[in-house]
Design a protein around this motif. Structure first.
Motif: not given
Lengths: 219, 219, 219, 219, 219, 219
Positions: E56-59, D51-52, E90-91, D58-59
Motif C-alpha cells: 500500500s505504500v509503494t506508490l 516497475q511503476k 523514478a530517480t 498490486t492492490l
C-alpha cells in the motif's frame, strides 16, 4: 599376504579402450602396491555416446561388482559415471567414477576448470551431473571436440583439436585447469598440458589414484 | 633414475606430529613409488589453533617450497590449508592442502559429509574456507570435539569423544562420511570408521594420495 | 478427429498401484479432453524401493515409449523419476517425471516445501535428484514415514503417520506446502491437506496436469 | 453442480490483450472441465512496462480477488507476476503467476531455458524475480526483442524477430527450451517452436494449466 | 552553499516511530555534514505488518520521492524495503532500504548473521527478500519476537525478549552478528549488544550511514 | 570529550598512496565527527600486486592494530583485504576491508556490479574472495586494466582506460554499478561515473563510511 586389487571397469566392450586404460595406469602399478586390473564389460556397447548407452550398462556393472569378491575397490571408467549409485548400493567397498574424480582432482590444481567433451550432446548430460554433485561453482566452461569416440581414439588430428579447444577454455572462458572428458584421451595428457601451460587431468588416472588411497589406507 | 619426492610439511613445530604423519602415511610408501618425506616447519608455532597461528606460517611455507628444488610435489599438513595460495604462486609443482583434499575425497564416498573439528572456534574458519572452495552444498555439519590439539594428540578419551561427535554428525545431521578436521587424528581413523559404519577420511592421507597421483602421472 | 492420449506408466508391476493412479486421475479425464491411460510396466519390479529397482526399469521404460506411437505425452509415475532422460532422448514428445512435477507444482503454492518420503533410504536419492534439478533453495526438509511401499498402500495407520510427519515438516522445518513423495499416496491428499492446513501436492496429479497442458497446447 | 471457475486477470486495461488470452486458452476449455474466464483489470494501465506499472496494479488485483467469491483459482496474466504475494495473503485459493509457471513448466521440458523479453529494461526485473524464486541455476539467458508491448501485439515482424532472438538463445546461450516473457505472445508459440526445434512455453497457458490441476484435484 | 539533505521516510503514519528514528540517528547528524531529516508518510498505514501494508505504500513512496527535489538521497525506513525498486526507477539519486543495508552491514562484522523479526509471519517475506538479494549464504537464521509492532515499541519486556531470541540465534543457530528486523528497535541496540557480546546492527542506522557516504562522496 | 578515531591503514609503504587516501576521504571528515587518520604500514611492500605481497602484511597489520589503543575502528585499504581475519581475531573493535565494503555498497545501488581490476592476475584472487564472502550471485564480471599499480597511479591514460573497461562491464557484461578494484583510483571516481552513467564505488570511501557508522553508533 596377497596385494589388494583395484578393478577398473571399462563399461564399453571395446578392448582397445581397455588396453589403453591399462597403459595409462602403468605409472601407478607399484610392485608392492595394490594390483590394478582393467576389465572390459562384455555386455557394454562398443562406445558410450548416449544416455541409452549409459543406462544400458548400469545393471551389468552392478552384476560385475557383485560377482567380484576379489577386488577391494572399483573404478567405473566412463566419463558419464554410469551405474555409480547402483553399484555403491551393492557394496561397501569403494566404487569411484572417473568424472567425479577428474573434476575433484582438478579442484586441487586450479580455481576454475574447463572440460573437453567429445561431442556437443554429451555436455548437457555432464552439466546435469555436475549440478547433481554440487560442483558447478568452479566450472569455467565445457566445450566439445565434435568428434566421435572412435575418431578421438584413432585420429591423427585429435591432439591438435584438443589444443585448440583447450586454448579456448583457457583464454576465453578463464579455465586454469582442464579435465579431459573421456576415458580414452590419456595418451594426449602430457602433450596437451605442455601446449596449454596449465594442469590437464586424465579422469581415469585421477580416479584410480583415489581408489589406491582408499585401498592403501583401509587397514 | 631417482624416485620423485613428495614432501609433506607439518607447519607446526611439534616433531611428534610430524612423526605421526610419517607413520600414518607408511601404507603409501611403495618401494618403487614416489618417496614420501615428512618435514617439520621450524618457524611454525607449536600448534596451529588460531588465525594468527595460520597466518604466521604462510611466508615460511613459501620459503620452504622455494628452497626445496628436490621435491616434485608438496602437501601442507594443517587442516586450515595455511599458505596454500602463496605457495602455489611460487611454483608450478603441485601444492596440495589437506583440508581441500580431505573434503574432495569425502565427496567420492558419500553424498554428504560431516567434519570433526578440534575446537569450536576453528569451525567458523573452516566454513569460510569451504565457502571459498565452493564446496558447501554437500556439507552436513561440522561439530567440535572441544579439545585442544594437545589433548587430542595424547588423550585417552579422544577416540570415545570422536565416536560421540561422529554419531551426532551421522544421526542428527545426516552425514554419510566423516572428515577428520585435523592433521593429528590419523591413528583413530580405522576405529572411528568401524564404530560409525560410514567412511572416515584422514585428510593427510587423502592429500598425499592425490599428490602421489600428480607425481606418478607427471611424465 | 481422435483425442490425444496421455499415457501414465507405473514402472512397478503392481496393478493395484496402477488402478490407484487411474482413480486418482479421474478428475482430469474430461470428455472432450485428452485421453488419460494408466499402464503397468510388465518388466518392472513389484515396488521401486532401491536404486537397483529404479535402474532396472530405465530401458524397459524407453522401449515402452519407443513402442507406443499412439500417445502424445508420457508420465513416469514413480517418485524417483527413473528413466526420465533416457526416454526423453528417444522422443520429442513430452516425457514428464512425477518427482520434478510435484516439486515444481509445490513451488507455485508456497515459498518452501517439505517432502514426505516412504523410507529413510530414499531420501538421499531424492536430495541428490533435487540438487541435479537445481531446486534445493526452497526445500524445507524431507522426512520419512519409515514404512514400506506395501504398508503405505494398505495400512490403516498411514494417514495418521502422514499427518504426524507433515506436522513436523510444517512446524519444525518451516514447510508451507507438502509434496507426497510416492506415487501411491494420492487418496490421502485431501485429508492430509485438511489436517495440515497447507497445500498438499500429489505428484502424479501434478505431472499429468502438466502433460495435459503440453498436449492441449501442442497444436 | 456448477463447474469450478478459473479467473485469468489481465492486469492491463487493454481488452485486446484479454481477448487474446481467451483465444490462447481455448484448448483448455473442456465442456466438463473448469470454466476459464478472462477478465480485464479496469484500474490497470494500458500496458505494464515499468516497475511503476507493475506496482500500480498490486492492490487493485487484491481487491479483485477479494471481491470475487465465485472463482476457485486465479491467474495473474503479466510476466512480472505483479501482486502475486499480496493476493495470496488475501485468500487460500490458488493464485498463480504466469512468470513462475512459465519457468517451472520450461524446467519439465529441458535442462536449461532462455527467456524472450520484450524490452531490455524488463530483464533486470525478471532476473531479480528469478533469483527471488531460487530458479537461476537453469537459466541460459534472457534476451530482449527491443519492441514495445504494442509493437509485439500488432507488428508483422514480431515472429521473425522472435525467431532471431530465440536462435541466439539456443545457439549462443545454450537454451534448450524457450519461455515467452510476455502474456501477449501466445499466437506465435507454435510457429516459434517449429522454427527453433525446441519447446516454446507460453506462460499464460502454463499457468492456467497448473490452475486447472489445482482446481480439478481440490476435492 | 547549503548542506545536502538525506530524507528518511517512515512509511507508516505513526509519528512516534518517526520521532524514534530521528533520535536514533542523532549521532550521525554532524554540524558540517549532510542534513538528516525524518519524515512520516502520511498515506501510510499505522504499522506495516503484512504484504498488503507493504504494497500500500509503494506508490505513495514514489510520489514522495518524485515530489522532493531538495533531498540528495532517500532511506525507506521499514524492514520490508517497500517500494525500493519503484522509487529507484523514478530517480538517479540513491534510494536505500534498511533491510538491505542492515544485512550488508552485518556482513562486515561477522561471518554469519541472525535476524530478530517481530512476527513469525514476516519471516517468510524477509527470507524471500534475502533470496532476491542473493544474500542467503551467510544467514544463520531468523527468529520472531512474536510481538506486535506496537508491543515492541512500548513494551517493558521487549529487551528481555530480544535478548532471549538473540541468544537462541547465537547459541543454537550460530549467528555471530544480529540484525534487528524492524525500524523501531534502535534504542535497544546497545543493551542487546552488551548482553549478547556480538555486534548488533540497527538497520536504519546502517542505511543512513550508507546514504551519508553516497551523499558525501557524490561531488 | 575526545572524538573517536578511525584509522585507515595503507598496507603498502607508498606514502603517495596514503596521501591520496587522505585526500579522497576529506568529504567524510566532519568537525564534530570521528577523526579519520590515514597511516602507512612501514613494513609493507611498495605495492601489493601478488599473493605474496598480500600475505606479507597480515601479521604487520595485526601488530599495528594491537599496538593502537587510540582508534575505535580500522580500515585496511587494499582491495585484497589482507589480514582482515587475523586483525579481527585480535580485537572486538570493527576492522573493515575495502573490498568487502566496496562490493556491499555496490549492492545498494544496482542489481549487478562489475569490478575494474588493475591486473589480470588479481582477478582470480578477487573471485576466490567473492566466493568466500558468498557474494557471487550479483557479480556481472571483473575485467582488468592491465596496468601496474604504478601506472594507474601516475598515468595520463588511466581514466580513458577505466572508461573503456567500465563500458565493457556495462554494455557487454550487464553491470549496473562499478566497483573500482584498487585503493588508488579514487580521484577518477566522479569522472568515471559521469562517463558511464551508472554508480561507481570507490572501495575505501565505502569502507570508511561503514566504519564511521560503526563508530558513531557504538555508544
Amino acid at each position: 599376504m596377497s596385494r589388494p586389487r583395484i578393478t577398473v571397469i571399462n563399461p564399453n566392450s571395446n578392448q582397445v579402450v581397455t588396453d589403453g586404460l591399462a597403459a595409462a595406469l602403468r605409472p601407478l602399478m607399484f610392485a608392492d602396491g595394490p594390483e590394478i586390473v582393467c576389465e572390459t564389460l562384455q555386455e557394454g556397447p562398443f562406445g558410450i555416446e548416449s544416455q541409452k548407452d549409459a543406462d544400458s550398462v548400469t545393471l551389468p556393472l552392478r552384476r560385475f561388482v557383485e560377482g567380484d569378491n576379489a577386488s577391494s575397490a572399483f573404478v567405473i571408467a566412463c566419463y558419464s559415471d554410469p551405474g555409480l549409485h547402483v553399484c555403491r548400493e551393492a557394496t561397501t567397498r569403494p566404487v569411484l567414477g572417473i568424472a567425479e574424480c577428474g573434476v575433484l582432482t582438478a579442484l586441487t590444481r586450479a580455481d576454475s576448470f574447463g572440460v573437453i567433451a567429445i561431442a556437443q550432446r554429451s555436455i548437457r548430460r555432464h552439466i546435469r551431473y555436475l549440478r547433481q554433485m554440487g560442483l558447478m561453482d568452479r566450472l569455467a566452461a565445457e566445450r566439445p571436440l565434435d568428434m566421435t569416440v572412435a575418431e578421438t581414439a584413432s585420429g591423427e588430428g585429435t591432439l591438435a583439436k584438443m589444443i585448440a579447444v583447450g586454448r579456448a577454455l583457457k583464454d576465453e572462458d578463464g579455465a586454469s585447469a582442464i579435465v579431459m572428458g573421456c576415458a580414452g584421451m590419456a595418451r594426449h595428457r602430457k602433450n596437451l598440458e605442455d601446449a596449454l601451460g596449465i594442469p590437464v587431468i586424465d579422469p581415469t588416472q585421477a580416479a584410480v589414484t583415489m581408489a589406491l588411497g582408499a585401498v592403501a589406507f583401509a587397514g
